[in-house]
Scaffold this motif. Structure first.
Motif, PDB file in Angstrom:
ATOM      1  N   VAL A  99     -27.649  50.782  21.118  1.00 42.99           N
ATOM      2  CA  VAL A  99     -26.436  51.505  21.507  1.00 42.99           C
ATOM      3  C   VAL A  99     -25.372  51.441  20.415  1.00 42.99           C
ATOM      4  CG1 VAL A  99     -26.851  51.217  23.968  1.00 42.99           C
ATOM      5  CG2 VAL A  99     -25.543  49.472  22.734  1.00 42.99           C
ATOM      6  N   GLN A 100     -25.531  50.554  19.439  1.00 42.63           N
ATOM      7  CA  GLN A 100     -24.578  50.491  18.327  1.00 42.63           C
ATOM      8  C   GLN A 100     -24.756  51.661  17.355  1.00 42.63           C
ATOM      9  OE1 GLN A 100     -26.330  47.709  19.360  1.00 42.63           O
ATOM     10  NE2 GLN A 100     -24.572  46.786  20.410  1.00 42.63           N
ATOM     11  N   ASP A 101     -25.848  52.403  17.485  1.00 43.94           N
ATOM     12  CA  ASP A 101     -26.098  53.551  16.610  1.00 43.94           C
ATOM     13  C   ASP A 101     -26.500  54.736  17.479  1.00 43.94           C
ATOM     14  OD1 ASP A 101     -26.640  55.254  14.495  1.00 43.94           O
ATOM     15  OD2 ASP A 101     -27.985  53.903  13.446  1.00 43.94           O
ATOM     16  N   ALA A 102     -27.512  55.473  17.065  1.00 47.75           N
ATOM     17  CA  ALA A 102     -27.902  56.689  17.776  1.00 47.75           C
ATOM     18  C   ALA A 102     -28.513  56.408  19.143  1.00 47.75           C
ATOM     19  CB  ALA A 102     -28.897  57.479  16.925  1.00 47.75           C
ATOM     20  N   GLY A 103     -28.974  55.184  19.344  1.00 47.76           N
ATOM     21  CA  GLY A 103     -29.657  54.872  20.589  1.00 47.76           C
ATOM     22  C   GLY A 103     -31.099  55.335  20.615  1.00 47.76           C
ATOM     23  N   THR A 104     -31.526  56.050  19.564  1.00 45.58           N
ATOM     24  CA  THR A 104     -32.873  56.613  19.519  1.00 45.58           C
ATOM     25  C   THR A 104     -33.459  56.455  18.120  1.00 45.58           C
ATOM     26  OG1 THR A 104     -32.285  58.266  21.185  1.00 45.58           O
ATOM     27  CG2 THR A 104     -34.259  58.689  19.881  1.00 45.58           C
ATOM     28  N   THR A 105     -34.671  55.973  18.052  1.00 44.95           N
ATOM     29  CA  THR A 105     -35.457  55.990  16.822  1.00 44.95           C
ATOM     30  C   THR A 105     -36.305  57.256  16.852  1.00 44.95           C
ATOM     31  OG1 THR A 105     -35.546  53.576  16.849  1.00 44.95           O
ATOM     32  CG2 THR A 105     -37.151  54.730  15.450  1.00 44.95           C
ATOM     33  N   ARG A 106     -36.330  58.008  15.744  1.00 46.95           N
ATOM     34  CA  ARG A 106     -37.017  59.305  15.739  1.00 46.95           C
ATOM     35  C   ARG A 106     -37.992  59.415  14.575  1.00 46.95           C
ATOM     36  NH1 ARG A 106     -31.695  60.867  17.186  1.00 46.95           N
ATOM     37  NH2 ARG A 106     -31.623  61.859  19.254  1.00 46.95           N
ATOM     38  N   LEU A 107     -39.146  60.003  14.880  1.00 47.10           N
ATOM     39  CA  LEU A 107     -40.117  60.427  13.880  1.00 47.10           C
ATOM     40  C   LEU A 107     -40.386  61.896  14.141  1.00 47.10           C
ATOM     41  CD1 LEU A 107     -42.216  59.594  11.630  1.00 47.10           C
ATOM     42  CD2 LEU A 107     -43.868  59.335  13.502  1.00 47.10           C
ATOM     43  N   GLY A 108     -40.290  62.742  13.088  1.00 49.20           N
ATOM     44  CA  GLY A 108     -40.424  64.184  13.265  1.00 49.20           C
ATOM     45  C   GLY A 108     -41.855  64.645  13.435  1.00 49.20           C
ATOM     46  N   ASN A 109     -42.213  65.720  12.755  1.00 51.87           N
ATOM     47  CA  ASN A 109     -43.519  66.359  12.923  1.00 51.87           C
ATOM     48  C   ASN A 109     -44.362  66.260  11.647  1.00 51.87           C
ATOM     49  OD1 ASN A 109     -42.554  67.347  15.453  1.00 51.87           O
ATOM     50  ND2 ASN A 109     -41.615  69.085  14.396  1.00 51.87           N
ATOM     51  N   ASP A 110     -45.683  66.275  11.833  1.00 53.74           N
ATOM     52  CA  ASP A 110     -46.634  66.416  10.722  1.00 53.74           C
ATOM     53  C   ASP A 110     -46.529  65.289   9.704  1.00 53.74           C
ATOM     54  OD1 ASP A 110     -47.766  69.116  11.458  1.00 53.74           O
ATOM     55  OD2 ASP A 110     -45.649  69.651  11.264  1.00 53.74           O
ATOM     56  N   ASN A 111     -46.251  64.095  10.170  1.00 51.10           N
ATOM     57  CA  ASN A 111     -46.170  62.934   9.290  1.00 51.10           C
ATOM     58  C   ASN A 111     -47.511  62.215   9.234  1.00 51.10           C
ATOM     59  OD1 ASN A 111     -43.141  62.791   8.666  1.00 51.10           O
ATOM     60  ND2 ASN A 111     -43.172  62.973  10.896  1.00 51.10           N
ATOM     61  N   TRP A 112     -47.766  61.583   8.095  1.00 55.67           N
ATOM     62  CA  TRP A 112     -49.014  60.835   7.852  1.00 55.67           C
ATOM     63  C   TRP A 112     -48.600  59.381   7.640  1.00 55.67           C
ATOM     64  CZ3 TRP A 112     -54.011  61.421   8.437  1.00 55.67           C
ATOM     65  CH2 TRP A 112     -54.934  60.737   7.646  1.00 55.67           C
TER      66      TRP A 112
END
Length: 263
Positions: A99-112
């Motif tokens: 909650v001190q930042d975005a609150g979410t860890t994100r990984l996009g698309n088509d990553n290896w």
């Protein structure tokens, strides 16, 4: 019905598309959502408030959505979001945000994403990246699109890595890496532009020429960073639709660099 191995444990509250496959001994928690065509192999643990998109392939022994490794964490309902068509190899660990930042860890698309990669809390990773074995991101790191992280590269918290950058093997990053550059060595330093990567992705001669001009202003001209930014903006191509887009991306990155840049 999703294809679930009889030894897997899937909470009845989890939301799985009918085309999802869950391998032997995997564990899926109650707040997990998994999209169409995604395959989870054996011994994978997916927990927390985790959303996984379509057509991902997640190999054995991964841990996705566990609580952040942050002493400030007090059990808040934070998230992990994984996009579409990612390959995530063995023993990777991705944590939820804080909650001190975005609150979410994100990984996009088509990553290896290769074996033993760690994405800590609140990391924001774009699309079409390659993370080689044991690449590690501390918390709050931002990685752009088409970035390549070589094996055993480690990134300090709050660093940023720009689009199309290349980070060499065993690199230890504690400052930001601008778009398009190649950073490598011990101690880490910028070694040039990621020209081969740009050519493979279809960058035109005009595009590359504009990027070279910006690179020379930052790294070869003896200008201060503020002077280099002003010179980039003064480039006649800066307002152009084509090559100017890369100059603007470089200038924007420099404006938003919070830890200084590798020079």
């Amino acid at each position: 019905m999703a294809k679930i191995h009889p030894t897997a444990i899937v909470d009845p509250m989890a939301e799985l598309d009918a085309t999802v496959e869950i391998g032997p001994y995997s564990v899926i928690g109650p707040k997990v959502k998994i999209g169409a065509g995604t395959c989870i192999k054996s011994h994978v643990v997916i927990e927390g408030n985790t959303t996984i998109g379509r057509d991902n392939l997640i190999y054995q022994f991964c841990s996705l959505g566990a609580a952040p490794q942050d002493k400030k964490y007090r059990g808040e309902d934070t998230r992990l979001e994984i996009g579409d068509r990612n390959t995530i190899r063995e023993f990777c660990s991705f944590n939820t945000g804080t909650v001190q930042d975005a609150g979410t860890t994100r990984l996009g698309n088509d990553n290896w994403i290769l074996a033993y990669v760690h994405l800590a809390h609140d990391c924001q990773v774009g699309s079409n990246t390659i993370f080689s074995n044991n690449a590690t991101l501390a918390g709050h790191v931002h990685v752009g699109d088409w970035v390549i992280m070589s094996g055993f590269a480690a990134v300090h918290q709050f660093c940023k890595i720009g689009d199309h950058a290349f980070v060499g093997m065993n690199a230890s990053l504690s400052q930001d890496v601008p778009p398009y550059v190649l950073a490598a060595g011990t101690p880490i330093a910028v070694r040039g532009l990621n020209i081969e990567g740009l050519k493979r992705r279809g960058f035109s001669g005009e595009d590359i020429a504009a990027i070279r001009r910006a690179y020379k202003l930052i790294y070869k001209s003896g200008l201060t960073l503020d002077e280099a930014k002003a010179a980039i903006e003064a480039d006649p191509a800066y307002q152009n639709e084509d090559g100017g887009a890369h100059l603007r991306r470089m200038r924007e990155f420099l404006d938003n660099a919070t830890r200084g840049i590798v020079r």
